[in-house]
Scaffold this motif. Structure first.
Motif, mmCIF file in Angstrom:
data_model
loop_
_atom_site.group_PDB
_atom_site.id
_atom_site.type_symbol
_atom_site.label_atom_id
_atom_site.label_comp_id
_atom_site.label_asym_id
_atom_site.label_seq_id
_atom_site.Cartn_x
_atom_site.Cartn_y
_atom_site.Cartn_z
ATOM 1 N N ASP A 152 0.638 -1.143 -0.387
ATOM 2 C CA ASP A 152 -0.083 0.188 -0.301
ATOM 3 C C ASP A 152 0.853 1.140 0.254
ATOM 4 O O ASP A 152 1.407 1.401 1.124
ATOM 5 C CB ASP A 152 -0.946 -0.252 1.103
ATOM 6 N N ASP A 178 5.120 -1.525 10.098
ATOM 7 C CA ASP A 178 4.318 -2.751 9.343
ATOM 8 C C ASP A 178 4.476 -4.031 9.599
ATOM 9 O O ASP A 178 4.043 -4.755 10.383
ATOM 10 C CB ASP A 178 2.927 -2.704 8.589
ATOM 11 N N ARG A 216 -4.146 3.202 4.099
ATOM 12 C CA ARG A 216 -4.674 2.620 5.265
ATOM 13 C C ARG A 216 -5.956 2.881 4.603
ATOM 14 O O ARG A 216 -6.541 3.215 6.149
ATOM 15 C CB ARG A 216 -3.594 3.281 6.369
#
Length: 295
Positions: free
Chosen positions: A39, A232, A266
């Motif tokens: 992403d 992440d 996100r």
């Protein structure tokens, strides 16, 4: 540089597939690497063939909504036309960027009967607030892409900043870093990645290189992608320093690779073919609008 290098979490080879009117290509992001892992990058297709049967029919008229595209040409010639009146010829070393926004219909057709067709197309997500923006299109000539040359390396700066020089691609919503790096045999390369939150990856398309921190480098060869750790997804312990760069050592064959990095959005992603929205209802609306002639 006082920081340490990010590690390579995964090495993957793309999946051979066909798209458009039978064009042979390799789907890297959206294949072995899922878009959720990188992403805001939604897709990476690599195409390389000197067999006209693999590319000659191209990509006839087709719609897009909700994303931006970036095409980077290494060899060959491809014409873009769309229903907004834009038209451009993509030649070696050039970049084409397109904002699909609320909807656009375009075609990408080879302008050669034989020879090598070689390049890459990326899809980048748009934030929810930008998905219904006005479509636009832009060609960037090869001569407008700055290069930094030394005896050991050549770096083309497509987007972002390298060595104090900013690349010409500045209109994409997610503001990516995009470098095309060519290293001589056994040469080294290091570059800061401004934020550990960034999704970052490399794609090798010539030779081979070792990527990551000294003592924990991972070899990545031709036509393979390396996914780098980030905030992440990492193996750091609480006492480890935050890795804020990428280190590369070319093999004795040399190495040429693309390096891309961008801050994740996100946001929910719902994709159906060329439509990328945030909800299934928005996808249904995209189909309705397309078939109603509202693109």
């Amino acid at each position: 540089m006082s920081s340490v290098s990010r590690k390579v979490l995964k090495v993957a080879k793309g999946i051979a597939t066909k798209d458009g009117d039978g064009v042979s290509l390799t789907r890297v992001i959206g294949g072995s690497i899922k878009s959720s892992q990188v992403d805001p990058f939604l897709m990476l297709d690599a195409f390389k063939s000197d067999n006209p049967d693999d590319y000659i029919a191209g990509f006839p008229d087709h719609p897009h909504r909700g994303q931006q595209t970036l095409t980077y040409m290494i060899e060959g010639a491809m014409e873009h036309k769309d229903n907004k009146g834009n038209r451009g010829l993509l030649l070696p070393g050039m970049v084409q960027i397109m904002n699909a926004g609320r909807g656009i219909i375009h075609s990408e057709i080879p302008q050669q009967r034989d020879g090598m067709m070689f390049g890459f197309q990326f899809w980048l997500n748009l934030a929810a607030a930008e998905k219904m923006s006005e479509p636009w299109y832009k060609d960037i000539p090869a001569a407008d892409i700055p290069e930094v040359n030394t005896d050991e390396k050549k770096v083309r700066i497509v987007a972002g900043v390298y060595n104090g020089i900013e690349g010409p691609v500045r209109d994409l919503h997610v503001k990516p870093i995009f470098l095309d790096v060519k290293l001589q045999p056994n040469a080294k390369f290091s570059e800061e990645i401004p934020d550990f939150d960034h999704s970052s990856f490399v794609y090798v398309f010539e030779g081979e290189g070792s990527f990551g921190p000294e003592g924990n480098q991972v070899k990545i060869g031709d036509q393979h992608m390396g996914l780098l750790e980030n905030k992440d997804n990492n193996t750091l312990s609480k006492d480890d320093p935050t890795p804020l760069r990428i280190d590369v050592t070319a093999s004795d064959k040399g190495c040429r690779f693309l390096f891309l990095s961008a801050k994740p959005l996100r946001e929910p992603v719902v994709q159906h073919g060329p439509f990328v929205m945030n909800t299934q209802r928005e996808i249904q609306q995209a189909f309705y609008d397309f078939h109603s002639g509202k693109f």
